[in-house]
Enzyme design. Structure first.
Site, mmCIF file in Angstrom:
data_model
loop_
_atom_site.group_PDB
_atom_site.id
_atom_site.type_symbol
_atom_site.label_atom_id
_atom_site.label_comp_id
_atom_site.label_asym_id
_atom_site.label_seq_id
_atom_site.Cartn_x
_atom_site.Cartn_y
_atom_site.Cartn_z
ATOM 1 C CE1 TYR A 27 12.496 1.930 -2.982
ATOM 2 C CE2 TYR A 27 11.683 0.443 -1.293
ATOM 3 C CZ TYR A 27 12.519 0.700 -2.361
ATOM 4 O OH TYR A 27 13.372 -0.281 -2.811
ATOM 5 C CG HIS A 36 -0.356 0.172 2.532
ATOM 6 N ND1 HIS A 36 0.337 -0.832 3.172
ATOM 7 C CD2 HIS A 36 -0.351 1.224 3.372
ATOM 8 C CE1 HIS A 36 0.749 -0.399 4.353
ATOM 9 N NE2 HIS A 36 0.339 0.849 4.495
ATOM 10 C CG HIS A 95 -0.233 5.688 3.977
ATOM 11 N ND1 HIS A 95 -1.580 5.444 4.127
ATOM 12 C CD2 HIS A 95 0.405 4.718 4.661
ATOM 13 C CE1 HIS A 95 -1.745 4.373 4.873
ATOM 14 N NE2 HIS A 95 -0.555 3.894 5.202
#
Length: 183
Positions: free
Chosen positions: A152, A60, A62
């Site tokens: 990342y 996932h 954000h």
């Protein structure tokens, strides 16, 4: 079909959570990262937005975006980004999955969950809390001992600007974070 209500403040700042289909841990794979980076660049040329914060995790991501003052269409941007990545990575055998008939009927890929979660940032405190959540997320999930250890993330941009100290976001860091957009 459900009628989802989304925030629509033109020029708003939004926090997003986007998840892979079946929580595949693929987002940190180099081909997917490269396609995602290119998708964002192509999308921003057509539909500009500012990336305030970002953290990419295996299954996932954000982020916080700020849209132009006369625009509230973050859905079109996410659609373009997801389509681009699906087009460029979806035929790779390592990302193929058996799709449920509902995804097949809609011509959807096996890379992304159908929707995303969004929250309109209300004020400076809300912004700071969500930004902290983004940058602490790799530590929360056990991918790093500190925010600086996760490659990342926009944490490194904020570190260079002197906004965060290098040791920010260690496991024992004492700040309260709610579970913003965590599926």
């Amino acid at each position: 079909m459900p009628n989802y209500r989304r925030a629509n403040a033109q020029g708003g700042t939004y926090f997003f959570t986007v998840v892979t289909f079946n929580r595949q841990p693929i987002l940190c794979d180099e081909p997917v990262r490269k396609a995602l980076r290119q998708a964002i660049q192509c999308t921003r040329k057509k539909l500009p937005f500012i990336i305030d914060g970002w953290c990419l995790l295996p299954d996932h991501l954000h982020c916080i975006w700020t849209l132009p003052h006369n625009d509230a269409d973050f859905g079109a941007r996410w659609g373009m980004i997801k389509r681009y990545v699906s087009k460029h990575c979806g035929s790779d055998p390592q990302y193929k999955q058996v799709l449920p008939s509902s995804k097949q009927k809609r011509g959807e890929s096996a890379l992304w969950q159908r929707r995303f979660w969004e929250h309109q940032i209300r004020d400076e405190n809300d912004y700071e809390q969500h930004m902290a959540y983004i940058h602490f997320n790799p530590v929360k999930h056990g991918y790093a001992q500190a925010a600086v250890d996760w490659p990342y993330s926009t944490f490194h941009r904020y570190l260079q600007q002197g906004i965060y100290p290098r040791d920010w976001g260690r496991e024992n860091k004492s700040f309260a974070l709610d579970s913003f957009g965590e599926p």
